[in-house]
Design a protein around this motif. Structure first.
Motif, PDB file in Angstrom:
ATOM      1  N   UNK C 208      -5.611   8.055   8.352  1.00 56.70           N
ATOM      2  CA  UNK C 208      -4.650   8.439   7.319  1.00 56.70           C
ATOM      3  C   UNK C 208      -3.290   7.801   7.596  1.00 56.70           C
ATOM      4  N   UNK C 209      -2.732   7.157   6.584  1.00 54.93           N
ATOM      5  CA  UNK C 209      -1.455   6.462   6.751  1.00 54.93           C
ATOM      6  C   UNK C 209      -0.300   7.447   6.698  1.00 54.93           C
ATOM      7  N   UNK C 210       0.609   7.327   7.654  1.00 52.62           N
ATOM      8  CA  UNK C 210       1.826   8.141   7.648  1.00 52.62           C
ATOM      9  C   UNK C 210       3.041   7.306   7.260  1.00 52.62           C
ATOM     10  N   UNK C 211       2.973   6.010   7.486  1.00 47.02           N
ATOM     11  CA  UNK C 211       4.119   5.175   7.173  1.00 47.02           C
ATOM     12  C   UNK C 211       3.858   3.734   7.528  1.00 47.02           C
ATOM     13  N   UNK C 212       4.916   2.958   7.528  1.00 47.67           N
ATOM     14  CA  UNK C 212       4.804   1.523   7.742  1.00 47.67           C
ATOM     15  C   UNK C 212       5.989   1.021   8.557  1.00 47.67           C
ATOM     16  N   UNK C 213       5.735   0.006   9.358  1.00 51.59           N
ATOM     17  CA  UNK C 213       6.765  -0.635  10.158  1.00 51.59           C
ATOM     18  C   UNK C 213       6.716  -2.132   9.862  1.00 51.59           C
ATOM     19  N   UNK C 214       7.872  -2.720   9.600  1.00 54.71           N
ATOM     20  CA  UNK C 214       7.935  -4.152   9.344  1.00 54.71           C
ATOM     21  C   UNK C 214       7.651  -4.945  10.610  1.00 54.71           C
ATOM     22  N   UNK C 215       6.940  -6.038  10.472  1.00 54.16           N
ATOM     23  CA  UNK C 215       6.614  -6.907  11.599  1.00 54.16           C
ATOM     24  C   UNK C 215       7.098  -8.318  11.284  1.00 54.16           C
ATOM     25  N   UNK C 216       7.839  -8.906  12.230  1.00 53.04           N
ATOM     26  CA  UNK C 216       8.144 -10.333  12.117  1.00 53.04           C
ATOM     27  C   UNK C 216       6.944 -11.070  12.672  1.00 53.04           C
ATOM     28  N   UNK C 217       6.213 -11.730  11.807  1.00 49.47           N
ATOM     29  CA  UNK C 217       4.993 -12.370  12.259  1.00 49.47           C
ATOM     30  C   UNK C 217       5.317 -13.567  13.161  1.00 49.47           C
ATOM     31  N   UNK C 218       4.441 -13.805  14.118  1.00 53.18           N
ATOM     32  CA  UNK C 218       4.533 -15.035  14.897  1.00 53.18           C
ATOM     33  C   UNK C 218       4.549 -16.189  13.896  1.00 53.18           C
ATOM     34  N   UNK C 219       5.600 -16.992  13.933  1.00 57.14           N
ATOM     35  CA  UNK C 219       5.821 -17.938  12.836  1.00 57.14           C
ATOM     36  C   UNK C 219       4.658 -18.902  12.640  1.00 57.14           C
ATOM     37  N   UNK C 220       3.987 -19.266  13.721  1.00 59.81           N
ATOM     38  CA  UNK C 220       2.899 -20.247  13.592  1.00 59.81           C
ATOM     39  C   UNK C 220       1.731 -19.704  12.781  1.00 59.81           C
ATOM     40  N   UNK C 221       1.696 -18.388  12.553  1.00 60.26           N
ATOM     41  CA  UNK C 221       0.618 -17.801  11.756  1.00 60.26           C
ATOM     42  C   UNK C 221       0.920 -17.796  10.264  1.00 60.26           C
ATOM     43  N   UNK C 222       2.180 -18.006   9.897  1.00 60.43           N
ATOM     44  CA  UNK C 222       2.564 -17.857   8.494  1.00 60.43           C
ATOM     45  C   UNK C 222       1.979 -18.913   7.552  1.00 60.43           C
ATOM     46  N   UNK C 223       1.972 -20.190   7.944  1.00 59.79           N
ATOM     47  CA  UNK C 223       1.450 -21.176   6.978  1.00 59.79           C
ATOM     48  C   UNK C 223       0.018 -20.879   6.541  1.00 59.79           C
ATOM     49  N   UNK C 224      -0.839 -20.470   7.483  1.00 61.31           N
ATOM     50  CA  UNK C 224      -2.226 -20.153   7.117  1.00 61.31           C
ATOM     51  C   UNK C 224      -2.259 -18.985   6.121  1.00 61.31           C
TER      52      UNK C 224
END
Lengths: 310, 310, 310
Positions: C208-224
């Protein structure tokens, strides 16, 4: 003035910071990554090329980050004609256990204990760390009796550390030669594959980093960390003149006290996480990436650019 | 107008908020912590002293936070000549189980079940909580049969609670007497040493707080929490007139429903984490620290300062 | 111009975004939730009613979110007279395994492996997923031999997936027909009840979801991930013309590589978490909620409103 970097690691933050400060931007990107970077508004000159090392001849100010050594090699960086923001000889210090320990010892920062092979006990947990910045991949946790078998598959140098059960906190600093000031710009936790065990333990999982989350540190812990930052700047000033220029990070385990597990001798990927500590020093949001651009602007205004590039 | 506080807990946020609102700031800091605080732009008057309790005679408006009771003592605070933002008699309510329970019961907020010694079962997990705000240290999780042994080393009063496996959420409120309005300014999770087990369980670890991370709550949960906040403000208005003035926090376990595990009767350290809920009420970012300064400004403008200080 | 929505899920973000863009706002809220929403500054017209489905006749632009299908039903939404922001026929695609798989396959996005009953091994861990968006509730992790017993209590369709131990990342996109551009606006992690095991494992806990936390993704994963987003937009353009208009999210497990576990065919609740990627595209903070309002404004300016509503 144009700032140049390579598409990876913290380039988005560096480019955004440059735009916020009114500088022009140039980005070297491999064809496979083009679509994403080209979709943003951050790049004035997009150089799409498989030969990323053409940045070594760039005529702007090159901003190194955590992918530079892996992409270009230390020697090529040290020999390059291009002007680099920061002390490019400092980059080497994060790449070996020996240099890391020497820097931390010189600064008097306590660090994690290394366990010699003969002292490893079969039933105890250890952290096996591979040498150099690796985005967490390759490191593993294991009981003493498992280490030998798992190391057979490991590449490169490693060492066995006493495992510290606790939280791991990454502290982002910026030393400004122009202002003569050390700024503590943020703190993050890594999000790693092994966090998959948080919901139900399965088996020891890889420490490969997936991302970063900003942490507001318990305030009473900040003065000690700031003092470590000051000591580190002073130590590196002696070990690698002209010392630190710009961003670096100290990496700590915390189980009630801090023990360093390493450092980043350039902008750290964890500074990609949102944080507000930049406002302790500036009347507007200030990421590490923007701080670099701000330092260049301050240096230009005072005609002291040569003090922040090498 | 100058606002004064002690260097710790949430003082950075309080000082930054004051600067954002154009107020002058004074900070009492121990010599060992000076370097960090002096490096920032937040402090107009830095009082470096081992005798932190000189703040009790301060001529500005003193902003209490979570280190005040530990540093100065409740009695000294209640007797002090200085003007305090908020209802200083409310500070006492977080310091004992008895007062906490009385306040939560009066507000009708469900809270965690206390387990009597005779009902403890050897094999079940319990949470042993030490009395008073302690930054998490001292609390521990244990099976029934281990509790007695571990309590021998515990200092102070404690109680044994039914352990609620789930997430722990800290909800930050601000009650404004000037606007007659309750604002829900943010939610955080604690980052504690025990989170070290998230990657691989080692053994039960301390709950000592290392930091805080902001959480965007599932929106459907917010109205219930807001109603708890309203009920709490109403209850404290009866229990400790003039009731709550300014920041407080309710602390909850959530396993599908909320049960309170305590509260903070002043600005909570978790409000140091970044959050955006302040924008629900204000057209600019609004931390709890800034909200305090804003309330003082609003009160001054309407010549109602005496309604927000005691 | 007025935008209308239902009080839940991501309505605060939608309303705040509309205010930031200078649009008027209307909110349909049940009486039990009124106190909280009425305390904010975000609502120009507050419709307090038990009959939430009156929004289906609203004369503004209705912004659907993750509670719409549960509150109103797919058929009622598809038949409604009101104008909806986005392609309302796209909403259906997240509600069944069959449609989800068809969309992901068409886009060529790798997804989690479904395990047939005869291949389930007693000792291995599996993830049992219930069909449709459910805020995480109902899903569970279990060893093969436990699945049958636990499914007896489950409601609705389910399937058994190979469990991927790793981190779960939710990627928030916005496709703009007006600009012809896909924007990657943020990444979050869910905070779920099962995270209670992070400090000490107790037993498998609900997701069960209680909330969310923002994540700065490892940049090398973003293009994919961005390329997956592009492929998904292209696929839906063929599968459900006119295709995607506005916000959607792709949900991934990451254990060193990405496998989709689903998607949201409207604004995702995880976009409630703070993130800065909006600034890659815009010179000011840009949440998914604000982005919707911005798209409406851009469409109005170019007299192309009919391209963003259905």
């Amino acid at each position: 003035m144009i700032v140049s970097t390579i598409a990876s690691h913290s380039s988005l933050q560096i480019l955004l910071g440059a735009k916020d400060e009114g500088l022009r931007t140039r980005l070297y990107v491999k064809p496979g990554k083009k679509a994403f970077y080209a979709s943003t508004r951050l790049v004035d000159e997009l150089i799409v090329t498989e030969k990323i090392d053409t940045i070594l001849d760039d005529d702007g100010i090159v901003i190194p980050h955590g992918s530079f050594v892996a992409y270009l090699g230390l020697e090529a960086i040290e020999r390059a004609k291009a002007r680099f923001f920061g002390n490019r000889r400092f980059l080497r210090w994060e790449t070996s256990f020996e240099l890391q320990d020497r820097a931390l010892d010189k600064a008097g920062i306590p660090h994690v204990e290394v366990v010699e092979e003969e002292d490893i006990r079969p039933d105890e947990l250890y952290f096996v760390r591979l040498e150099g910045p690796r985005g967490g991949s390759g490191h593993f946790i294991a009981r003493g009796e498992e280490i030998e078998g798992r190391l057979e598959r490991a590449e490169g140098n490693y060492r066995v550390e006493r495992f510290i059960p606790g939280v791991y906190l990454y502290v982002h600093f910026f030393y400004s030669p122009i202002l003569g000031r050390l700024e503590l710009l943020g703190v993050d936790e890594r999000v790693v594959v092994a966090d998959g065990n948080a919901r139900w333990p399965v088996r020891p999982l890889p420490y490969t980093i997936a991302g970063n989350v900003g942490v507001a540190l318990r305030e009473s812990l900040l003065p000690e960390l700031y003092d470590y930052g000051l000591a580190f700047v002073e130590a590196m000033g002696k070990l690698e003149p002209p010392g630190i220029i710009g961003p670096f990070a100290l990496h700590f385990a915390y189980d009630g006290e801090f023990r360093a597990i390493g450092f980043a001798s350039r902008i750290d990927g964890g500074s990609n996480a949102l944080h507000w500590y930049g406002r302790l020093y500036w009347d507007e949001p200030m990421s590490a990436g923007r701080r670099i651009a701000r330092e260049i602007k301050l240096a230009l205004e005072e005609e002291r650019l040569e003090e922040v590039i090498t």
